[in-house]
Design a protein around this motif. Structure first.
Motif, PDB file in Angstrom:
ATOM      1  N   UNK A  29       0.829  -1.220   0.000  1.00  0.00           N
ATOM      2  CA  UNK A  29       0.000   0.000   0.000  1.00  0.00           C
ATOM      3  C   UNK A  29       0.861   1.266   0.000  1.00  0.00           C
ATOM      4  N   UNK A  30       2.174   1.085   0.117  1.00  0.00           N
ATOM      5  CA  UNK A  30       3.041   2.262   0.113  1.00  0.00           C
ATOM      6  C   UNK A  30       4.496   1.859   0.029  1.00  0.00           C
ATOM      7  N   UNK A  31       5.290   2.738  -0.562  1.00  0.00           N
ATOM      8  CA  UNK A  31       6.726   2.481  -0.631  1.00  0.00           C
ATOM      9  C   UNK A  31       7.468   3.806  -0.609  1.00  0.00           C
ATOM     10  N   UNK A  32       8.680   3.786  -0.080  1.00  0.00           N
ATOM     11  CA  UNK A  32       9.477   5.015  -0.002  1.00  0.00           C
ATOM     12  C   UNK A  32      10.946   4.671   0.054  1.00  0.00           C
ATOM     13  N   UNK A  33      11.762   5.685   0.322  1.00  0.00           N
ATOM     14  CA  UNK A  33      13.209   5.497   0.322  1.00  0.00           C
ATOM     15  C   UNK A  33      13.656   4.531   1.424  1.00  0.00           C
ATOM     16  N   UNK A  34      12.916   4.518   2.539  1.00  0.00           N
ATOM     17  CA  UNK A  34      13.385   3.750   3.699  1.00  0.00           C
ATOM     18  C   UNK A  34      12.672   2.421   3.897  1.00  0.00           C
ATOM     19  N   UNK A  35      11.664   2.136   3.081  1.00  0.00           N
ATOM     20  CA  UNK A  35      10.972   0.868   3.253  1.00  0.00           C
ATOM     21  C   UNK A  35       9.665   0.818   2.524  1.00  0.00           C
ATOM     22  N   UNK A  36       8.946  -0.303   2.694  1.00  0.00           N
ATOM     23  CA  UNK A  36       7.623  -0.424   2.078  1.00  0.00           C
ATOM     24  C   UNK A  36       6.627  -0.947   3.099  1.00  0.00           C
ATOM     25  N   UNK A  37       5.340  -0.700   2.818  1.00  0.00           N
ATOM     26  CA  UNK A  37       4.267  -1.051   3.747  1.00  0.00           C
ATOM     27  C   UNK A  37       3.238  -1.904   3.013  1.00  0.00           C
ATOM     28  N   UNK A  38       2.828  -2.990   3.657  1.00  0.00           N
ATOM     29  CA  UNK A  38       1.764  -3.851   3.123  1.00  0.00           C
ATOM     30  C   UNK A  38       0.596  -3.875   4.096  1.00  0.00           C
ATOM     31  N   UNK A  39      -0.609  -3.952   3.538  1.00  0.00           N
ATOM     32  CA  UNK A  39      -1.750  -4.268   4.403  1.00  0.00           C
ATOM     33  C   UNK A  39      -1.783  -5.790   4.523  1.00  0.00           C
ATOM     34  N   UNK A  40      -2.353  -6.277   5.624  1.00  0.00           N
ATOM     35  CA  UNK A  40      -2.459  -7.715   5.851  1.00  0.00           C
ATOM     36  C   UNK A  40      -3.607  -7.975   6.807  1.00  0.00           C
ATOM     37  N   UNK A  41      -3.999  -9.242   6.917  1.00  0.00           N
ATOM     38  CA  UNK A  41      -5.021  -9.647   7.886  1.00  0.00           C
ATOM     39  C   UNK A  41      -4.334 -10.517   8.934  1.00  0.00           C
ATOM     40  N   UNK A  42      -4.567 -10.183  10.198  1.00  0.00           N
ATOM     41  CA  UNK A  42      -4.124 -11.045  11.285  1.00  0.00           C
ATOM     42  C   UNK A  42      -5.210 -12.113  11.456  1.00  0.00           C
ATOM     43  N   UNK A  43      -4.925 -13.337  11.023  1.00  0.00           N
ATOM     44  CA  UNK A  43      -5.940 -14.394  11.014  1.00  0.00           C
ATOM     45  C   UNK A  43      -6.421 -14.763  12.414  1.00  0.00           C
ATOM     46  N   UNK A  44      -5.602 -14.504  13.436  1.00  0.00           N
ATOM     47  CA  UNK A  44      -6.006 -14.842  14.811  1.00  0.00           C
ATOM     48  C   UNK A  44      -7.046 -13.863  15.337  1.00  0.00           C
ATOM     49  N   UNK A  45      -6.876 -12.575  14.998  1.00  0.00           N
ATOM     50  CA  UNK A  45      -7.796 -11.555  15.525  1.00  0.00           C
ATOM     51  C   UNK A  45      -8.780 -11.053  14.467  1.00  0.00           C
ATOM     52  N   UNK A  46      -8.536 -11.440  13.184  1.00  0.00           N
ATOM     53  CA  UNK A  46      -9.317 -10.968  12.016  1.00  0.00           C
ATOM     54  C   UNK A  46      -9.185  -9.454  11.819  1.00  0.00           C
ATOM     55  N   UNK A  47      -8.142  -8.871  12.377  1.00  0.00           N
ATOM     56  CA  UNK A  47      -7.917  -7.426  12.304  1.00  0.00           C
ATOM     57  C   UNK A  47      -7.069  -7.107  11.063  1.00  0.00           C
ATOM     58  N   UNK A  48      -7.411  -6.023  10.397  1.00  0.00           N
ATOM     59  CA  UNK A  48      -6.587  -5.564   9.280  1.00  0.00           C
ATOM     60  C   UNK A  48      -5.435  -4.736   9.831  1.00  0.00           C
ATOM     61  N   UNK A  49      -4.228  -5.022   9.397  1.00  0.00           N
ATOM     62  CA  UNK A  49      -3.046  -4.331   9.927  1.00  0.00           C
ATOM     63  C   UNK A  49      -2.192  -3.793   8.782  1.00  0.00           C
TER      64      UNK A  49
END
Length: 341
Positions: A29-49
């Motif tokens: 969902x995002x990228x930059x000079x210092x790193x990148x970010x992904x959305x994901x689902x925590x299957x244990x809590x069903x929370x989007x992170x």
């Protein structure tokens, strides 16, 4: 019996991610000079992170120090209106294998541009794009990659110019936490009028636009400036008087105007602290006791340290392995702030 979490590998946009099995459906969902970010689902809590992978954090001492600082700051943040860490992990079971770590944070729906001070931390980059908003209109400050501890000497680079305090723009003087109060004033002004208050084309234009609102400072303020160039520059400016804020913000309430008047002052010493600003009557109908937890002071003893790459890496490894999640308060209270109140 092996109690360690299991990991799986997945290549996402030419970057190899190695994450715990409980985090599924990774999507960049995002990228930059210092790193990148992904959305994901925590299957244990069903929370989007949101999971952030730093780009080769141990390629140099500078990168390793930056990674350590970001990790320490995020671990320190424990407030419902600040993005803190839900989890941090590495697939490395021992220090010799340690090359990467992953920061897990709450996934936020959008940011303010499209839709904290007792601990001794200055953010320096408060702007609508760094204020995340979820579907319940709950707001969180994010991106502490630029945040610096109060006592460290700071330079004014990388921060978006429009929300930057004048003392940061020209490196006028050793500045304090009220640089963030200036940014808050700019954001509140934008929410009130629906447009950016100081949209400078360059540093000089930014400063001129600011002074057309705040007025050109008198000799007491000019005396405080560290830079002889800044002193002589201000003396060459035409005499702009301070603007009438009730004309500048016709939609704002009298209390809103009074608060903006206090925050948008050229001299940082004259701006209120965060604590003082929050005591303003403007916030009377919004104030809740739970909003003011007593923060632990941030230990910045390593912020100015000169350590070897291996030492920074060992500090990071220790912080990753010692992480304990903070029990979160389940709050559904909406942070709906209207400018007309």
């Amino acid at each position: 019996m092996d109690m360690r979490p299991h990991f799986y590998r997945e290549e996402i946009n030419s970057t190899m991610w190695e994450v715990q099995e409980k985090y599924t459906r990774l999507k960049q969902i995002g990228t930059g000079a210092y790193g990148s970010v992904c959305s994901a689902i925590n299957e244990k809590t069903k929370e989007k992170v949101a999971i952030k992978k730093l780009h080769r954090p141990f390629q140099s001492e500078i990168f390793a120090k930056r990674a350590y600082r970001e990790l320490r700051l995020l671990k320190h943040m424990k407030h419902e209106n600040v993005i803190g860490l839900l989890d941090v992990f590495t697939s490395a079971s021992c220090f010799d294998d340690f090359q990467d770590f992953y920061l897990v944070m709450p996934y936020m729906f959008t940011d303010l541009s499209r839709y904290i001070h007792k601990a001794g931390i200055i953010h320096r980059d408060l702007k609508p794009g760094n204020l995340a908003v979820n579907q319940d209109c709950e707001l969180k400050i994010l991106d502490f990659g630029l945040a610096r501890s109060t006592d460290a000497e700071m330079t004014g680079y990388v921060v978006t110019r429009w929300y930057r305090a004048p003392e940061v723009i020209l490196n006028w003087m050793h500045y304090t936490q009220t640089v963030d109060i200036w940014s808050v004033g700019c954001i509140m002004a934008e929410m009130t009028n629906g447009k950016t208050l100081f949209k400078g084309k360059d540093y000089m234009d930014q400063l001129t636009q600011i002074m057309k609102v705040t007025g050109v400072p008198g000799p007491e303020f000019i005396q405080k400036l560290d830079s002889p160039e800044a002193k002589s520059y201000i003396k060459t400016l035409p005499h702009f008087p301070r603007k009438d804020f009730s004309t500048l913000f016709p939609k704002a309430s009298a209390q809103g105007i009074e608060l903006l008047e206090k925050m948008l002052v050229l001299d940082g010493d004259e701006r209120p602290t965060a604590e003082l600003a929050l005591e303003h009557p403007y916030f009377d109908s919004l104030r809740e006791q739970d909003d003011f937890p007593q923060p632990e002071p941030y230990d910045d003893s390593h912020d100015n340290a000169t350590l070897s790459l291996d030492e920074w890496k060992r500090l990071c490894f220790r912080e990753v392995k010692s992480f304990v999640p903070f029990p979160r308060r389940d709050s559904k209270r909406k942070n709906t702030l209207t400018m007309s109140q």
